[in-house]
Scaffold this active site. Structure first.
Site, short mmCIF file in Angstrom:
data_model
loop_
_atom_site.label_atom_id
_atom_site.label_comp_id
_atom_site.label_asym_id
_atom_site.label_seq_id
_atom_site.Cartn_x
_atom_site.Cartn_y
_atom_site.Cartn_z
N TYR A 10 0.81 -1.22 0.00
CA TYR A 10 0.00 0.00 0.00
C TYR A 10 0.85 1.28 0.00
O TYR A 10 0.31 2.37 -0.11
CB TYR A 10 -0.91 0.03 1.23
CG TYR A 10 -1.97 -1.04 1.25
CD1 TYR A 10 -3.12 -0.92 0.50
CD2 TYR A 10 -1.81 -2.17 2.03
CE1 TYR A 10 -4.10 -1.90 0.51
CE2 TYR A 10 -2.79 -3.16 2.06
CZ TYR A 10 -3.92 -3.02 1.29
OH TYR A 10 -4.89 -3.99 1.31
N HIS A 15 -4.17 6.62 -0.97
CA HIS A 15 -4.74 6.58 0.38
C HIS A 15 -3.66 6.72 1.45
O HIS A 15 -3.96 6.99 2.60
CB HIS A 15 -5.48 5.25 0.55
CG HIS A 15 -6.79 5.33 1.26
ND1 HIS A 15 -7.50 6.49 1.48
CD2 HIS A 15 -7.55 4.34 1.81
CE1 HIS A 15 -8.61 6.21 2.12
NE2 HIS A 15 -8.67 4.92 2.34
#
Length: 187
Positions: A10, A15
């Site tokens: 990630y 995000h």
């Protein structure tokens, strides 16, 4: 508190821009974030001085939608009032490269903010909103935020992260209204 999802898969996602800003602030302070124990177990944190103030820099090690518990645990452990909490997060409703400051307000569908508001019982905390733009076409916003920044965006991503870190420092040094006057363009 810099929001993001855990793990290397990630790391470059839109995000995770809050976590990117937090890493920049930790570098400026000269602290390494380390896993906590007890009420701090679900976050990585470090402390130091930033803008002349003692700060605790932290990132939940949970997924974004579970950020509230780690935030509440750190606030309680360090006896930090909710009004002193600064959350750095991605913002779909701002164009890429735009940084805005505010206190309170809605979560705009941001599950990390929703979790923090639910766990703390209030929306009255400071926010550094880092614009990531809207998804193209009919792409689902949930899919968009979990994609890495584009090659074009990556060319200026370091500048955006630096500007957001500067905004955090201004917020701590001058307070919300004075920092907004510097960070927000005149209209």
């Amino acid at each position: 508190m810099g929001l993001g999802n855990p793990g290397p898969g990630y790391a470059g996602n839109r995000h995770n821009v809050g976590a990117m800003v937090l890493a920049e602030l930790a570098a400026r302070v000269g602290t390494k974030l380390s896993a906590g124990k007890g009420p701090r177990a679900r976050s990585a944190s470090g402390d130091g001085r930033l803008a002349g103030r003692r700060v605790v820099l932290a990132q939940p090690t949970t997924y974004m939608n579970e950020s509230g518990g780690p935030v509440k645990g750190l606030l309680d452990y360090h006896s930090i009032p909710i009004t002193a909490l600064v959350v750095v997060h991605d913002e779909l409703d701002l164009d890429f490269e735009v940084v805005r400051l505010k206190r309170g307000g809605g979560e705009g569908g941001h599950n990390g903010l929703r979790s923090i508001s639910r766990s703390t019982g209030t929306k009255d905390y400071l926010r550094v909103r880092v614009g990531i733009g809207r998804p193209p076409g009919r792409q689902d916003p949930a899919d968009f935020v979990l994609k890495d920044f584009s090659a074009t965006e990556r060319k200026t991503l370091d500048l955006l992260v630096g500007e957001a870190a500067d905004a955090v420092e201004l917020l701590l040094e001058k307070g919300l209204e004075a920092a907004q006057n510097v960070v927000h363009p005149r209209s």
